[in-house]
Design a protein around this motif. Structure first.
Motif, PDB file in Angstrom:
ATOM      1  N   TYR A  57     -63.232  -3.117 -20.189  1.00 29.40           N
ATOM      2  CA  TYR A  57     -61.945  -2.533 -19.816  1.00 29.40           C
ATOM      3  C   TYR A  57     -61.236  -1.932 -21.028  1.00 29.40           C
ATOM      4  N   LEU A  58     -61.171  -2.668 -22.126  1.00 30.81           N
ATOM      5  CA  LEU A  58     -60.492  -2.171 -23.323  1.00 30.81           C
ATOM      6  C   LEU A  58     -61.208  -0.951 -23.889  1.00 30.81           C
ATOM      7  N   ASN A  59     -62.542  -0.967 -23.813  1.00 30.55           N
ATOM      8  CA  ASN A  59     -63.317   0.187 -24.279  1.00 30.55           C
ATOM      9  C   ASN A  59     -63.006   1.424 -23.430  1.00 30.55           C
ATOM     10  N   TYR A  60     -62.953   1.248 -22.121  1.00 31.56           N
ATOM     11  CA  TYR A  60     -62.666   2.351 -21.200  1.00 31.56           C
ATOM     12  C   TYR A  60     -61.262   2.900 -21.421  1.00 31.56           C
ATOM     13  N   LYS A  61     -60.314   2.006 -21.700  1.00 29.67           N
ATOM     14  CA  LYS A  61     -58.917   2.406 -21.895  1.00 29.67           C
ATOM     15  C   LYS A  61     -58.624   2.862 -23.332  1.00 29.67           C
ATOM     16  N   LYS A  62     -59.646   2.779 -24.182  1.00 32.17           N
ATOM     17  CA  LYS A  62     -59.520   3.196 -25.583  1.00 32.17           C
ATOM     18  C   LYS A  62     -58.436   2.405 -26.312  1.00 32.17           C
ATOM     19  N   ILE A  63     -58.416   1.100 -26.050  1.00 33.48           N
ATOM     20  CA  ILE A  63     -57.430   0.203 -26.653  1.00 33.48           C
ATOM     21  C   ILE A  63     -58.107  -0.593 -27.774  1.00 33.48           C
ATOM     22  N   LYS A  64     -57.562  -0.523 -28.955  1.00 33.75           N
ATOM     23  CA  LYS A  64     -58.149  -1.221 -30.101  1.00 33.75           C
ATOM     24  C   LYS A  64     -57.802  -2.708 -30.065  1.00 33.75           C
ATOM     25  N   TYR A  65     -58.762  -3.537 -30.505  1.00 28.39           N
ATOM     26  CA  TYR A  65     -58.578  -4.984 -30.456  1.00 28.39           C
ATOM     27  C   TYR A  65     -59.421  -5.659 -31.531  1.00 28.39           C
ATOM     28  N   HIS A  66     -59.105  -6.934 -31.777  1.00 31.12           N
ATOM     29  CA  HIS A  66     -59.887  -7.775 -32.675  1.00 31.12           C
ATOM     30  C   HIS A  66     -60.766  -8.699 -31.832  1.00 31.12           C
ATOM     31  N   ALA A  67     -62.047  -8.781 -32.151  1.00 31.86           N
ATOM     32  CA  ALA A  67     -62.951  -9.701 -31.459  1.00 31.86           C
ATOM     33  C   ALA A  67     -63.086 -10.981 -32.274  1.00 31.86           C
ATOM     34  N   LEU A  68     -63.359 -12.092 -31.592  1.00 36.64           N
ATOM     35  CA  LEU A  68     -63.578 -13.374 -32.254  1.00 36.64           C
ATOM     36  C   LEU A  68     -64.829 -14.022 -31.673  1.00 36.64           C
ATOM     37  N   GLU A  69     -65.577 -14.734 -32.522  1.00 36.73           N
ATOM     38  CA  GLU A  69     -66.813 -15.360 -32.059  1.00 36.73           C
ATOM     39  C   GLU A  69     -66.513 -16.356 -30.948  1.00 36.73           C
ATOM     40  N   ASP A  70     -67.441 -16.449 -30.018  1.00 39.22           N
ATOM     41  CA  ASP A  70     -67.269 -17.265 -28.822  1.00 39.22           C
ATOM     42  C   ASP A  70     -67.170 -18.749 -29.161  1.00 39.22           C
ATOM     43  N   GLY A  71     -67.999 -19.216 -30.080  1.00 42.15           N
ATOM     44  CA  GLY A  71     -67.994 -20.606 -30.510  1.00 42.15           C
ATOM     45  C   GLY A  71     -68.299 -20.681 -31.990  1.00 42.15           C
ATOM     46  N   LEU A  72     -68.042 -21.817 -32.615  1.00 46.53           N
ATOM     47  CA  LEU A  72     -68.234 -21.957 -34.053  1.00 46.53           C
ATOM     48  C   LEU A  72     -69.679 -21.635 -34.446  1.00 46.53           C
ATOM     49  N   ASN A  73     -69.848 -20.603 -35.283  1.00 48.16           N
ATOM     50  CA  ASN A  73     -71.168 -20.200 -35.800  1.00 48.16           C
ATOM     51  C   ASN A  73     -72.184 -19.897 -34.701  1.00 48.16           C
ATOM     52  N   CYS A  74     -71.719 -19.520 -33.531  1.00 48.23           N
ATOM     53  CA  CYS A  74     -72.626 -19.359 -32.386  1.00 48.23           C
ATOM     54  C   CYS A  74     -73.602 -18.200 -32.556  1.00 48.23           C
ATOM     55  N   ILE A  75     -73.221 -17.159 -33.308  1.00 47.22           N
ATOM     56  CA  ILE A  75     -74.098 -16.002 -33.466  1.00 47.22           C
ATOM     57  C   ILE A  75     -75.349 -16.362 -34.260  1.00 47.22           C
ATOM     58  N   LYS A  76     -75.245 -17.378 -35.108  1.00 52.62           N
ATOM     59  CA  LYS A  76     -76.420 -17.836 -35.865  1.00 52.62           C
ATOM     60  C   LYS A  76     -77.531 -18.277 -34.918  1.00 52.62           C
ATOM     61  N   TYR A  77     -77.158 -18.875 -33.794  1.00 54.11           N
ATOM     62  CA  TYR A  77     -78.145 -19.437 -32.877  1.00 54.11           C
ATOM     63  C   TYR A  77     -78.457 -18.519 -31.701  1.00 54.11           C
ATOM     64  N   GLY A  78     -77.720 -17.435 -31.586  1.00 55.60           N
ATOM     65  CA  GLY A  78     -78.004 -16.462 -30.535  1.00 55.60           C
ATOM     66  C   GLY A  78     -77.174 -15.209 -30.718  1.00 55.60           C
ATOM     67  N   ASP A  79     -77.759 -14.213 -31.391  1.00 59.23           N
ATOM     68  CA  ASP A  79     -77.054 -12.943 -31.592  1.00 59.23           C
ATOM     69  C   ASP A  79     -77.138 -12.163 -30.289  1.00 59.23           C
ATOM     70  N   GLN A  80     -76.190 -12.425 -29.411  1.00 59.69           N
ATOM     71  CA  GLN A  80     -76.255 -11.912 -28.051  1.00 59.69           C
ATOM     72  C   GLN A  80     -76.189 -10.392 -27.993  1.00 59.69           C
ATOM     73  N   ALA A  81     -75.440  -9.792 -28.893  1.00 61.50           N
ATOM     74  CA  ALA A  81     -75.335  -8.330 -28.886  1.00 61.50           C
ATOM     75  C   ALA A  81     -76.693  -7.683 -29.124  1.00 61.50           C
ATOM     76  N   ARG A  82     -77.417  -8.175 -30.109  1.00 59.97           N
ATOM     77  CA  ARG A  82     -78.737  -7.600 -30.404  1.00 59.97           C
ATOM     78  C   ARG A  82     -79.771  -8.005 -29.351  1.00 59.97           C
ATOM     79  N   TYR A  83     -79.690  -9.242 -28.876  1.00 61.05           N
ATOM     80  CA  TYR A  83     -80.654  -9.685 -27.869  1.00 61.05           C
ATOM     81  C   TYR A  83     -80.479  -8.904 -26.572  1.00 61.05           C
ATOM     82  N   ASP A  84     -79.239  -8.716 -26.132  1.00 57.31           N
ATOM     83  CA  ASP A  84     -78.977  -7.982 -24.888  1.00 57.31           C
ATOM     84  C   ASP A  84     -79.371  -6.513 -24.985  1.00 57.31           C
ATOM     85  N   ASN A  85     -79.485  -6.014 -26.215  1.00 58.71           N
ATOM     86  CA  ASN A  85     -79.797  -4.600 -26.425  1.00 58.71           C
ATOM     87  C   ASN A  85     -81.084  -4.448 -27.227  1.00 58.71           C
TER      88      ASN A  85
END
Length: 380
Positions: free
Chosen positions: A146-174
């Motif tokens: 939704y924010l991307n479609y509306k061209k609204i800038k925002y800050h993202a935060l990791e879902d859980g503590l150090n969670c990307i270390k155990y599953g880089d979801q952005a790269r895995y999903d793509n």
């Protein structure tokens, strides 16, 4: 123009939002002198409660915490968000079907990102354009589209503590042609979470050094310094916010204080039948300390709906309606052992031994390709 807004999907997200708000209050106190500063920065003053808290009902039941959040004074407004997953809209299914062609898939994905955001719009409860700073946990959820479609800038935060270390979801999903997809995301034509979207200003992570793959928008914002600056009154406010029945929790935590004690963190892993077997194995394998039977407690995950009371009658069940970090704030609390499969336990202070079991343990309960996400990423 309003100051800040946080979009949260879990109790942990709300916990981090509280840490950030308390940090702002402490910064004000450090920048001013004397009694006036304390009055100015105190809960209920003009400098406090300047943020809006948005609680998504999509994947978490916040229950009575919603009302306590409204009453705690830390937030100006608390709003529930009836966020809808893509499967809620049947018309999107054809756009998610693999055509076997990269070009056709990308065209469908461009259409999907736009249409999904349009369908989501009627459920969005606030005008995000009225906020100076927007903080979004788990922007992989519909709010990111939704924010991307509306061209609204925002800050993202990791879902859980150090969670990307155990599953880089952005790269895995793509996976496959990631650089091309990341370029498309940078134009706004498609959306990729965790710092890859065009309108994502930055992506807060706890520790950049432990991550296998870089992202130019990652910024390191360690959680521990935010916790260390909390006062006793700050911690008490957070306990009142998250814990619905403090007397009941204290009574449970008093059990077996003269015996070895083990805390196991539940998680919504596998199907229910396999999950029961998994946690029964954990209780049996780790329920003894130095050869002595221990008092075993299970801290339920908010999205784990296995009936532990029925299946594990000899185990003390702690509610899933507060983040485990709240236990750090209970003075004198002590466990001999903490056992976790995937929940990162680096922040826990009240145990002598921490066991993080990870992928090798999970291999015994499901196919490795289901949980070994980073190992399947193609670095193109």
């Amino acid at each position: 123009m309003y100051e800040r807004i946080y979009v949260c999907h879990t109790f942990y997200h709300v916990y981090v939002a509280c840490l950030k708000e308390f940090h702002i209050l402490h910064e004000v106190m450090r920048s001013e002198d004397g009694f006036f500063a304390k009055e100015k920065a105190g809960i209920g003053s003009d400098m406090a409660g300047r943020a809006t808290l948005v609680l998504s009902k999509m994947s978490n039941k916040f229950g009575s915490m919603v009302e306590r959040a409204r009453e705690c004074g830390l937030f100006e407004e608390v709003i529930e968000y009836d966020e809808k997953v893509d499967t809620f809209f049947p018309e999107l299914k054809p756009l998610r079907t693999n055509t076997g062609s990269l070009a056709k898939n990308m065209i469908n994905r461009i259409k999907f990102c736009k249409r999904f955001a349009q369908l989501q719009e009627k459920y969005v409860p606030v005008n995000f354009k009225k906020y100076k700073d927007i903080y979004v946990f788990c922007d992989s959820d519909p709010i990111g589209y939704y924010l991307n479609y509306k061209k609204i800038k925002y800050h993202a935060l990791e879902d859980g503590l150090n969670c990307i270390k155990y599953g880089d979801q952005a790269r895995y999903d793509n996976n496959g042609h990631f650089r091309f997809k990341a370029w498309l995301a940078s134009t706004g034509l498609i959306f990729i979470q965790n710092g890859w979207g065009k309108y994502c200003i930055d992506m807060e992570v706890n520790d950049i050094s432990i991550l296998d793959y870089p992202c130019p928008k990652y910024i390191e914002v360690p959680r521990e310094p935010l916790v260390e600056e909390l006062t006793r009154s700050d911690k008490e406010l957070m306990l009142k916010l998250f814990v619905e029945n403090m007397d009941e929790l204290n009574s449970q935590l008093e059990e077996g204080k003269d015996k070895p004690r083990v805390l196991i963190l539940s998680e919504p892993l596998c199907d229910l039948e396999t999950r029961e077997r998994l946690f029964r194995d954990l209780v049996n394998e780790y329920g003894k300390v130095n050869g002595k039977d221990a008092v075993v407690m299970i801290k339920q995950h908010p999205r784990d709906y296995l009936d532990y009371k029925e299946k594990f009658p000899d185990v003390i069940l702690l509610a899933g309606t507060f983040p485990m970090e709240m236990l750090n704030f209970i003075e004198g609390l002590k466990f001999d052992r903490l056992v976790s499969v995937y929940t990162v336990v680096d922040s826990i202070k009240f145990v002598d031994e921490k066991l993080f079991l990870g992928d090798d343990f999970m291999d015994k309960y499901e196919a490795p390709e289901i949980h070994r996400l980073n190992e399947q990423i193609i670095d193109d």
